[in-house]
Write a protein that holds these residues in place. Structure first.
Motif, short mmCIF file in Angstrom:
data_model
loop_
_atom_site.label_atom_id
_atom_site.label_comp_id
_atom_site.label_asym_id
_atom_site.label_seq_id
_atom_site.Cartn_x
_atom_site.Cartn_y
_atom_site.Cartn_z
N ALA A 110 -23.98 -58.86 20.78
CA ALA A 110 -24.90 -59.88 20.28
C ALA A 110 -26.15 -59.26 19.67
N LYS A 155 -19.68 -60.22 22.97
CA LYS A 155 -19.16 -61.57 22.75
C LYS A 155 -17.69 -61.49 22.36
N ASN A 202 -14.00 -63.60 21.21
CA ASN A 202 -13.33 -64.77 20.65
C ASN A 202 -14.29 -65.78 20.02
N VAL A 203 -15.30 -65.29 19.34
CA VAL A 203 -16.24 -66.18 18.65
C VAL A 203 -15.55 -66.75 17.40
N VAL A 204 -15.62 -68.06 17.25
CA VAL A 204 -14.94 -68.74 16.15
C VAL A 204 -15.66 -68.46 14.84
N SER A 205 -14.91 -68.14 13.80
CA SER A 205 -15.49 -67.96 12.46
C SER A 205 -15.55 -69.32 11.76
N GLU A 206 -16.70 -69.63 11.20
CA GLU A 206 -16.93 -70.94 10.59
C GLU A 206 -16.54 -70.92 9.12
N TYR A 232 -17.88 -58.20 19.59
CA TYR A 232 -19.07 -57.57 19.02
C TYR A 232 -20.25 -57.75 19.96
N THR A 274 -11.09 -66.18 14.49
CA THR A 274 -12.09 -65.64 15.41
C THR A 274 -12.47 -64.24 14.98
N TYR A 275 -13.64 -63.81 15.43
CA TYR A 275 -14.10 -62.45 15.16
C TYR A 275 -13.64 -61.50 16.27
N TRP A 290 -23.39 -70.56 9.85
CA TRP A 290 -22.60 -69.34 10.01
C TRP A 290 -21.34 -69.36 9.16
N ALA A 295 -21.71 -60.00 14.04
CA ALA A 295 -20.26 -60.12 13.83
C ALA A 295 -19.77 -59.08 12.83
#
Length: 333
Positions: A241, A211, A213-217, A239, A235-236, A224, A270
């Motif tokens: 999944a 995965k 450019n997953v957004v960090s919340e 990583y 973003t993370y 999350w 993540a």
């Protein structure tokens, strides 16, 4: 020699129903004792579980103790692949189905495979569930448990527990796969396409569904959510999944060591990406479609050429497995 007979699926389902009844009975008793507390309130934390989790500033390890352990598993052999399967204490039917299907240690002739189920302590009914878990452990010798509470927010601790076990008791394992308990796994195809036992082992290797450019919340109401003071970036890093990913044995110890220098976040996959970033290692992309984080309807020729499919429960797994393994129907490219 005392012989053990594997229980049938119907026996396991009956066992699970009985265990569920026991839990509900204990809830009823606790409600009556408290006078007013409904089931939802009994199971609901008094504050946000995510916020509470981060207020602990969790790092690993935190003096966790093995309740259930199998320290001698690798004394007489060096596994080519160790399957670390994430389960909850109550997941009797899931473990039983996995043992009969993709978790069968004799699945690939000539290849040493070790299966272990990772779990924590039931968050509410620790003692009664623990008794049954210990009986299951005594029969199959494949359950690893430490004394942290088994919740979604401790999933990272559960995976790190598996890595600690590898580092302490099976450091010569060639490859390790972390797998959720609700997946289909094609071990044969994993071997032939990615791990290739006839070739020298890969080093600093992790692969799966990568995965990007997953957004960090940073919203406290989000499942999350991670505080900015713990992880400030938007973003993370890349990583693999969480449903299923593979790593080389040498990387396990490196991740465990670097994890002990960092604040742990509850988003397990993540966090593995953060550890890789700290180590200067990037996850390896696999051919598109080998690792599926969504469910795909079963079709033998499709499933014979992929590694992971998410969201397969024990009943479905046991239903499709005989057809997948049957030799009479072959698939041709």
């Amino acid at each position: 020699m005392k012989m053990f007979h594997l229980p049938s699926l119907s026996t396991v389902m009956l066992y699970t129903l009985c265990l569920t009844f026991l839990v509900l009975l204990l809830v009823k008793t606790r409600r009556e004792a408290s006078g007013t507390l409904p089931l939802k309130q009994l199971m609901k934390p008094q504050s946000s579980p995510v916020t509470s989790w981060y207020s602990l500033g969790v790092v690993y390890p935190s003096n966790y103790t093995f309740h259930l352990n199998e320290p001698n598993k690798c004394l007489e052999r060096t596994p080519f692949l160790v399957l670390l399967v994430i389960t909850e204490p109550k997941d009797v039917a899931k473990r039983h189905a996995i043992r009969q299907t993709w978790g069968n240690e004799n699945l690939v002739p000539g290849i040493s495979i070790l299966r272990l189920f990772l779990t924590g302590v039931h968050p509410i009914f620790g003692s009664p569930v623990q008794k049954h878990l210990e009986e299951e452990s005594a029969l199959y010798r494949d359950i690893i448990q430490q004394d942290f509470i088994d919740t979604y927010y401790n999933l990272t601790l559960k995976t790190l527990m598996g890595m600690e076990w590898i580092s302490k008791f099976c450091p010569s394992a060639t490859y390790v796969m972390k797998a959720d308990s609700d997946i289909f796994l094609n071990v044969d195809y994993l071997m032939s396409q990615l791990l290739q036992p006839h070739l020298p082992p890969k080093k600093n290797y992790m692969t799966g569904y990568v995965k990007l450019n997953v957004v960090s919340e940073h919203d406290k109401g989000n499942k999350w959510y991670v505080p900015k003071e713990v992880y400030p970036n938007d973003t993370y890093p890349p990583y693999c999944a969480g449903p299923g990913y593979v790593l080389s044995g040498d990387l396990v110890k490196k991740i465990l060591q670097v994890a002990q220098t960092m604040k742990v976040i509850h988003i397990e996959d993540a966090f593995m990406g953060l550890c890789l970033q700290e180590l200067g290692i990037r996850a390896t992309d696999s051919r598109w479609g080998l690792f599926n984080i969504h469910k795909i309807e079963y079709e033998k020729c499709t499933f014979s050429e992929l590694v992971v499919v998410h969201h397969y429960g024990p009943e479905e797994l046991l239903k499709i497995w005989p057809d997948l393994r049957a030799q009479k129907k072959t698939c041709h490219s």
